[in-house]
Design a protein around this motif. Sequence first.
Motif, PDB file in Angstrom:
ATOM      1  N   TYR A  40       0.859  -1.181   0.000  1.00 16.55           N
ATOM      2  CA  TYR A  40       0.000   0.000   0.000  1.00 16.55           C
ATOM      3  C   TYR A  40       0.895   1.230   0.000  1.00 16.55           C
ATOM      4  O   TYR A  40       2.035   1.192   0.456  1.00 16.55           O
ATOM      5  CB  TYR A  40      -0.951   0.015   1.200  1.00 16.55           C
ATOM      6  CG  TYR A  40      -0.437  -0.695   2.437  1.00 16.55           C
ATOM      7  CD1 TYR A  40       0.602  -0.157   3.199  1.00 16.55           C
ATOM      8  CD2 TYR A  40      -0.986  -1.896   2.850  1.00 16.55           C
ATOM      9  CE1 TYR A  40       1.073  -0.797   4.333  1.00 16.55           C
ATOM     10  CE2 TYR A  40      -0.513  -2.543   3.993  1.00 16.55           C
ATOM     11  CZ  TYR A  40       0.513  -1.991   4.721  1.00 16.55           C
ATOM     12  OH  TYR A  40       0.991  -2.615   5.843  1.00 16.55           O
ATOM     13  N   THR A  41       0.395   2.322  -0.529  1.00 16.09           N
ATOM     14  CA  THR A  41       1.191   3.525  -0.743  1.00 16.09           C
ATOM     15  C   THR A  41       0.866   4.594   0.294  1.00 16.09           C
ATOM     16  O   THR A  41      -0.100   4.479   1.055  1.00 16.09           O
ATOM     17  CB  THR A  41       0.910   4.099  -2.136  1.00 16.09           C
ATOM     18  OG1 THR A  41      -0.452   4.572  -2.163  1.00 16.09           O
ATOM     19  CG2 THR A  41       1.108   3.034  -3.217  1.00 16.09           C
ATOM     20  N   ASP A  44      -2.513   5.670  -0.293  1.00 19.25           N
ATOM     21  CA  ASP A  44      -3.481   4.770   0.347  1.00 19.25           C
ATOM     22  C   ASP A  44      -3.611   5.098   1.833  1.00 19.25           C
ATOM     23  O   ASP A  44      -4.706   5.050   2.404  1.00 19.25           O
ATOM     24  CB  ASP A  44      -3.040   3.309   0.195  1.00 19.25           C
ATOM     25  CG  ASP A  44      -3.097   2.814  -1.239  1.00 19.25           C
ATOM     26  OD1 ASP A  44      -3.941   3.309  -2.013  1.00 19.25           O
ATOM     27  OD2 ASP A  44      -2.289   1.921  -1.575  1.00 19.25           O
ATOM     28  N   LEU A  45      -2.493   5.428   2.458  1.00 18.75           N
ATOM     29  CA  LEU A  45      -2.525   5.784   3.874  1.00 18.75           C
ATOM     30  C   LEU A  45      -3.341   7.053   4.087  1.00 18.75           C
ATOM     31  O   LEU A  45      -4.135   7.142   5.024  1.00 18.75           O
ATOM     32  CB  LEU A  45      -1.101   5.970   4.396  1.00 18.75           C
ATOM     33  CG  LEU A  45      -0.976   6.400   5.864  1.00 18.75           C
ATOM     34  CD1 LEU A  45      -1.602   5.373   6.796  1.00 18.75           C
ATOM     35  CD2 LEU A  45       0.486   6.651   6.232  1.00 18.75           C
ATOM     36  N   ARG A  46      -3.148   8.044   3.225  1.00 17.42           N
ATOM     37  CA  ARG A  46      -3.941   9.271   3.333  1.00 17.42           C
ATOM     38  C   ARG A  46      -5.431   8.969   3.245  1.00 17.42           C
ATOM     39  O   ARG A  46      -6.243   9.518   3.997  1.00 17.42           O
ATOM     40  CB  ARG A  46      -3.546  10.250   2.228  1.00 17.42           C
ATOM     41  CG  ARG A  46      -2.155  10.832   2.376  1.00 17.42           C
ATOM     42  CD  ARG A  46      -1.901  11.900   1.316  1.00 17.42           C
ATOM     43  NE  ARG A  46      -0.541  12.416   1.420  1.00 17.42           N
ATOM     44  CZ  ARG A  46       0.484  11.974   0.688  1.00 17.42           C
ATOM     45  NH1 ARG A  46       0.293  11.024  -0.188  1.00 17.42           N
ATOM     46  NH2 ARG A  46       1.682  12.497   0.847  1.00 17.42           N
ATOM     47  N   ALA A  47      -5.796   8.103   2.303  1.00 15.49           N
ATOM     48  CA  ALA A  47      -7.212   7.755   2.133  1.00 15.49           C
ATOM     49  C   ALA A  47      -7.744   7.050   3.381  1.00 15.49           C
ATOM     50  O   ALA A  47      -8.878   7.297   3.822  1.00 15.49           O
ATOM     51  CB  ALA A  47      -7.395   6.880   0.898  1.00 15.49           C
ATOM     52  N   TRP A 130       8.064   4.044   7.857  1.00 16.97           N
ATOM     53  CA  TRP A 130       6.982   3.647   8.764  1.00 16.97           C
ATOM     54  C   TRP A 130       6.011   2.710   8.057  1.00 16.97           C
ATOM     55  O   TRP A 130       5.587   1.690   8.610  1.00 16.97           O
ATOM     56  CB  TRP A 130       6.243   4.885   9.269  1.00 16.97           C
ATOM     57  CG  TRP A 130       5.129   4.596  10.230  1.00 16.97           C
ATOM     58  CD1 TRP A 130       5.220   4.475  11.584  1.00 16.97           C
ATOM     59  CD2 TRP A 130       3.738   4.390   9.923  1.00 16.97           C
ATOM     60  NE1 TRP A 130       3.993   4.201  12.136  1.00 16.97           N
ATOM     61  CE2 TRP A 130       3.066   4.149  11.134  1.00 16.97           C
ATOM     62  CE3 TRP A 130       3.016   4.393   8.730  1.00 16.97           C
ATOM     63  CZ2 TRP A 130       1.694   3.896  11.192  1.00 16.97           C
ATOM     64  CZ3 TRP A 130       1.642   4.144   8.784  1.00 16.97           C
ATOM     65  CH2 TRP A 130       0.998   3.903  10.002  1.00 16.97           C
ATOM     66  N   LEU A 131       5.668   3.047   6.819  1.00 15.70           N
ATOM     67  CA  LEU A 131       4.701   2.240   6.080  1.00 15.70           C
ATOM     68  C   LEU A 131       5.253   0.831   5.820  1.00 15.70           C
ATOM     69  O   LEU A 131       4.538  -0.170   5.992  1.00 15.70           O
ATOM     70  CB  LEU A 131       4.361   2.929   4.752  1.00 15.70           C
ATOM     71  CG  LEU A 131       3.007   2.622   4.139  1.00 15.70           C
ATOM     72  CD1 LEU A 131       1.872   3.078   5.048  1.00 15.70           C
ATOM     73  CD2 LEU A 131       2.883   3.279   2.764  1.00 15.70           C
ATOM     74  N   TRP A 206      -1.834  -3.969   9.292  1.00 15.23           N
ATOM     75  CA  TRP A 206      -1.247  -5.277   9.596  1.00 15.23           C
ATOM     76  C   TRP A 206      -2.054  -6.428   9.003  1.00 15.23           C
ATOM     77  O   TRP A 206      -1.529  -7.531   8.819  1.00 15.23           O
ATOM     78  CB  TRP A 206      -1.138  -5.472  11.102  1.00 15.23           C
ATOM     79  CG  TRP A 206      -0.273  -4.473  11.808  1.00 15.23           C
ATOM     80  CD1 TRP A 206       0.603  -3.574  11.240  1.00 15.23           C
ATOM     81  CD2 TRP A 206      -0.204  -4.246  13.219  1.00 15.23           C
ATOM     82  NE1 TRP A 206       1.202  -2.810  12.203  1.00 15.23           N
ATOM     83  CE2 TRP A 206       0.732  -3.191  13.429  1.00 15.23           C
ATOM     84  CE3 TRP A 206      -0.839  -4.822  14.313  1.00 15.23           C
ATOM     85  CZ2 TRP A 206       1.045  -2.724  14.699  1.00 15.23           C
ATOM     86  CZ3 TRP A 206      -0.533  -4.344  15.588  1.00 15.23           C
ATOM     87  CH2 TRP A 206       0.406  -3.326  15.779  1.00 15.23           C
ATOM     88  N   CYS A 207      -3.325  -6.178   8.723  1.00 17.74           N
ATOM     89  CA  CYS A 207      -4.195  -7.252   8.229  1.00 17.74           C
ATOM     90  C   CYS A 207      -4.008  -7.545   6.742  1.00 17.74           C
ATOM     91  O   CYS A 207      -4.603  -8.500   6.232  1.00 17.74           O
ATOM     92  CB  CYS A 207      -5.660  -6.902   8.498  1.00 17.74           C
ATOM     93  SG  CYS A 207      -6.124  -7.002  10.245  1.00 17.74           S
ATOM     94  N   HIS A 208      -3.206  -6.759   6.060  1.00 17.32           N
ATOM     95  CA  HIS A 208      -3.058  -6.944   4.608  1.00 17.32           C
ATOM     96  C   HIS A 208      -2.724  -8.378   4.203  1.00 17.32           C
ATOM     97  O   HIS A 208      -3.330  -8.915   3.261  1.00 17.32           O
ATOM     98  CB  HIS A 208      -2.008  -5.978   4.043  1.00 17.32           C
ATOM     99  CG  HIS A 208      -1.883  -6.045   2.558  1.00 17.32           C
ATOM    100  ND1 HIS A 208      -1.137  -7.017   1.912  1.00 17.32           N
ATOM    101  CD2 HIS A 208      -2.432  -5.278   1.582  1.00 17.32           C
ATOM    102  CE1 HIS A 208      -1.215  -6.840   0.608  1.00 17.32           C
ATOM    103  NE2 HIS A 208      -1.995  -5.797   0.380  1.00 17.32           N
TER     104      HIS A 208
END
Length: 216
Positions: A40-41, A44-47, A130-131, A206-208
Amino acid sequence: MNPSEVPIAATAHPAASRGATAAAVPGYARGQGTLAPAPYTLDDLRALQKALLFTDDDVAALRRSRAIVADQADAILDVWYGFVASTPELVRYFSDARTGQPDAAYLAAVRKRFALWIVDTAEANYDQDWLDWQYEIGLRHHRLKKNRTDGVASVAQVDFRYIPALTIPITTTLKPFLASRGASVEDVETMHAAWVKSVLMQTILWCHPYVRDGQF
């Protein structure tokens, strides 16, 4: 603040600020350049942050909590570990798969990284390191990488349902610690709300590994 104004703070990450302390913890790999890139990018984190109503105000609240939680990390971990120890459904994930008995060395190794996670969460620096670290943490809960970091023979994975569920005991038991250093009632509520959002955000990431390709 408008919830659409979502922060991505990319200042120096916690491993840098703690220097040798973080580097000395076995298995703590944030920012070391050895991790797989997250699937994820930052966009994606912003969203995701938008969906969680997570804003710059929450970042500020988390950072205000840093001194409070960092100073009490051992006591916080005592509470969290006590909860796990009293919950057979959870302690099994730290048990030897052959004997069913808790693995004390495994619990101790994870605890050191858990202490750094407390500070990471409070520092609220959301950069690529962090991501990537969030993705690695997820892999270490899943059968893809669980047990490898510490070389243990525990159960194969942490079952999916417990990962988001643990948001509640972690954040509920944290609130008295946030209130213990003289912050106003209003600020305690603000810091606690930010912690709830942040922990849920992290557990979602973490669930990815548990979600089928294309469905996360």
